[in-house]
Every structure is written in C-alpha cells, then in structure tokens.
Design an enzyme around this catalytic site. Sequence first.
Site, PDB file in Angstrom:
ATOM      1  N   ASP A  77      50.298  54.328  54.365  1.00 18.38           N
ATOM      2  CA  ASP A  77      49.177  54.961  53.651  1.00 18.38           C
ATOM      3  C   ASP A  77      48.625  56.192  54.385  1.00 18.38           C
ATOM      4  O   ASP A  77      48.813  56.363  55.582  1.00 18.38           O
ATOM      5  CB  ASP A  77      48.053  53.953  53.387  1.00 18.38           C
ATOM      6  N   GLU A 135      46.955  50.173  55.531  1.00 16.34           N
ATOM      7  CA  GLU A 135      46.507  49.804  56.886  1.00 16.34           C
ATOM      8  C   GLU A 135      45.083  50.281  57.143  1.00 16.34           C
ATOM      9  O   GLU A 135      44.332  49.647  57.891  1.00 16.34           O
ATOM     10  CB  GLU A 135      47.458  50.419  57.930  1.00 16.34           C
ATOM     11  N   GLU A 136      44.720  51.383  56.512  1.00 20.55           N
ATOM     12  CA  GLU A 136      43.471  52.062  56.888  1.00 20.55           C
ATOM     13  C   GLU A 136      42.202  51.418  56.360  1.00 20.55           C
ATOM     14  O   GLU A 136      41.117  51.703  56.860  1.00 20.55           O
ATOM     15  CB  GLU A 136      43.513  53.531  56.417  1.00 20.55           C
ATOM     16  N   HIS A 359      43.672  61.110  62.736  1.00 18.99           N
ATOM     17  CA  HIS A 359      42.532  61.222  61.814  1.00 18.99           C
ATOM     18  C   HIS A 359      41.832  62.594  61.896  1.00 18.99           C
ATOM     19  O   HIS A 359      40.831  62.808  61.231  1.00 18.99           O
ATOM     20  CB  HIS A 359      41.493  60.085  62.007  1.00 18.99           C
TER      21      HIS A 359
END
Length: 388
Positions: A77, A135-136, A359
């Site tokens: 993702d 996952e996030e 990020h």
Amino acid sequence: MTNWREQIPTEEVIQWRRHFHQHPELSFEEIETSNYIYDVLSTFPNLELSRPTTNSVIAKLTGSAPGKTIALRADIDALPIEEEADVDFKSKKPGIMHACGHDTHAAMLLGAAKVLSGMKDQLSGVIKFIFQPAEEVPPGGAKAIVDAGVLDDVDYVFGIHIFPKLPAGMIGTNVGAMTAAQDIFELKIQGKGSHGSTPELSIDPITIGAEIVTNLNNIVSRHVSALDNAVLSIGQFTAGEVFNVIPDTATLKGTVRTTNAETRKLMKKRIHEVIDHIVKAYNGTYELHYLDGYSAVVNHEVATDIVRQAADKIVGEQQFTCPKMMGSEDFAAYTDVTKGSFFVLGGGTEEEGCGYMNHHPKFKINEDALAVGMQMHVQIALDVLGKK
Ligand code: NI
C-alpha cells in the site's frame, strides 16, 4: 544451484517497482496493485495463487520433496502524500505516493517468486509469497491474513523494510523487539462552560486537560524502568472558541508506544487511572476510547540467524545490528503467531541522493538495493528449503 545469482531479473524488478510507484493506491484500496501482482505471478510456473483477503495475493510454491514451510512477505500500500521526489517515474495519482517503499517490497518479492518458481525441483518444502495490503492503517492487512489461516502451517516468516540514509543494499538485523507496539487513545472531557470572569461557575475542561497532559507525561518517567522502552505523546488538544469563555468540553488524542507486552498493559492501566482520578478530582466526566494498535514486531533468534547467514552470502560485511525502532509495523501480526524475522534493507545514503526518510514527500531510494533485497528472499528460501 550454482548460478541462480547470475539469472536474477534485476531489470524487471526495477520496471515493476516503477509501475507500482507510478500507480500507488491507499491502504484497503489496492485493487489495481493486487491485480497487477496476480497477473505477473500468473506468468511464472509452479505457483498456486489465491486471494484469501481483500486485495491480498498469496503465491504458494510446493517443492518436489516435503520439508518446512516458510512465508516471505511484502506490503503493497501507499500513503496520502503528494510526491515531491526528484524522479522521472513520479506518481500519476495526485495526493498519493509510495513514500514508504512498499513499491520496492512488492517488486523484490515478485523477483524472488520469479527466480524460485523455476527451482521447484531443488526445494524441499513450501514457500508462501504473501503480498499484503494495508500495512499503513490499523487494523492493518496482516491480521486478516493470519485470521484467514495463511500462517497456520508456516514455520518461519520473513519480511524486509527499505530505509534510506543507509548505504544501498546494507542489511540490518536484530533479535527481540524490532518495532514498538502502538496504541492510540482519544479522550473527551466533559466539563461545564462559563464566562471567563466567573470560573467558579465552571468545570473547566482546559484545566483538567492540562493536568492530564502533565500527569500522563509523568507515567513513563515514574512507572517505566529506564532500561525499558515506552513513549507517550499527545498530538492533539482541542478546546474552546474564544479567549474569554470557558468551554464545555476538551478533546485530547495521543499515542503510546512500547516494546514489551507487560509494559504495554501497564501503560494502558495507568493512563486509565490517571485520567479517571484527575477528571473526578475536578468534578468532570469523560469518555475514553483506547484503541489497541499493532503489537511489537519481535524477531525470533533462529529466524534471525537464518537472515544473517543469508546476508553473509549476499552482502558479506555490509551488515549492521539494527537498533529498536519506536515506529510500528503490522508484520507484528505474523511474529505474534510464528517464528519470524523482520529486517532492514539500506535504500541509499544522502550522498546517493536519498536523504529523506520514509513518509517524506521527497522520499527516494537507490534502486541498486532492489537486487539485494530480492536475493535475500531467494537465499533465505534456499537456505531453509534447498536440497542438501
Ligand atoms: Ni512501511
């Protein structure tokens, strides 16, 4: 089994990675990504494909003799970030970016699947290639895969995460906690509003909230051993509209990170107690929502030994002992149920043009790392399942 390293699909892995990078999808929305992965895997021999949860793809490779079962995992993702990286294969989706390198994870695992799917006759046992969504965003995609039973027969599970600011291809390992558990809390304090000139008529939720912030910050320093790890941060404190009116309510939101289960429980208990006592002391009431997030990724000694031995063969000296990270990862869902090892792959230093962390809108990695990650997957599989 001599020359597989001469036949690794390095160029293809880079192409797949760039495809994912240009077409990122948010957590729980990885429809095109997972379909693409499925289509690529369909072109490899000997794989049995399944999709046990929404947007996941599992490829199962059964060796020609019985043996252990291992799982190799990639998350797929992306993040709600507008890309600012200086690359010529930028995200084509406004506001969405593969800023955590999950595009590289997916591509490296596809490469490993390509290599290993042609080596069925040299394998004793089973490999499950897990392409995992979400996952996030808690509750994450890993838990659903575990709940679907994918890990039930797995002896060892392995996962890679790429990080810039490390030389491309460097491998970092450690035994024990690699990441922290992250829990989230939201507190609404109900007081009673009044004019700023008559605080005696109010139950001031701002004063109550301020006391709570101070005292929550004391929990770690007074209740957690200096040799243990815990961090509590309040990221949001909202109350009031004007300077001279005491509002009715205040809202606090924060996160708690810990690396062992006992301390995690202790933090949760003390947070509840501190909030309850302070609010009551001021005659207020409250609602507290405490959300258990991902647990800590805990690396097993045997599984980590397997990674280190593979790294000795693939990167030699280019290894380091990775310190614990206070970030969290849903790979923990796998290490909660089986022996696993989650390890770090260097994605390029500042000098290599990779000076922005995961990020960040300028997050970038050196693609030379991809061949290393792919070979790590393959070497791990061969070391555990290869016919001796
Ligand atoms: Ni990540």
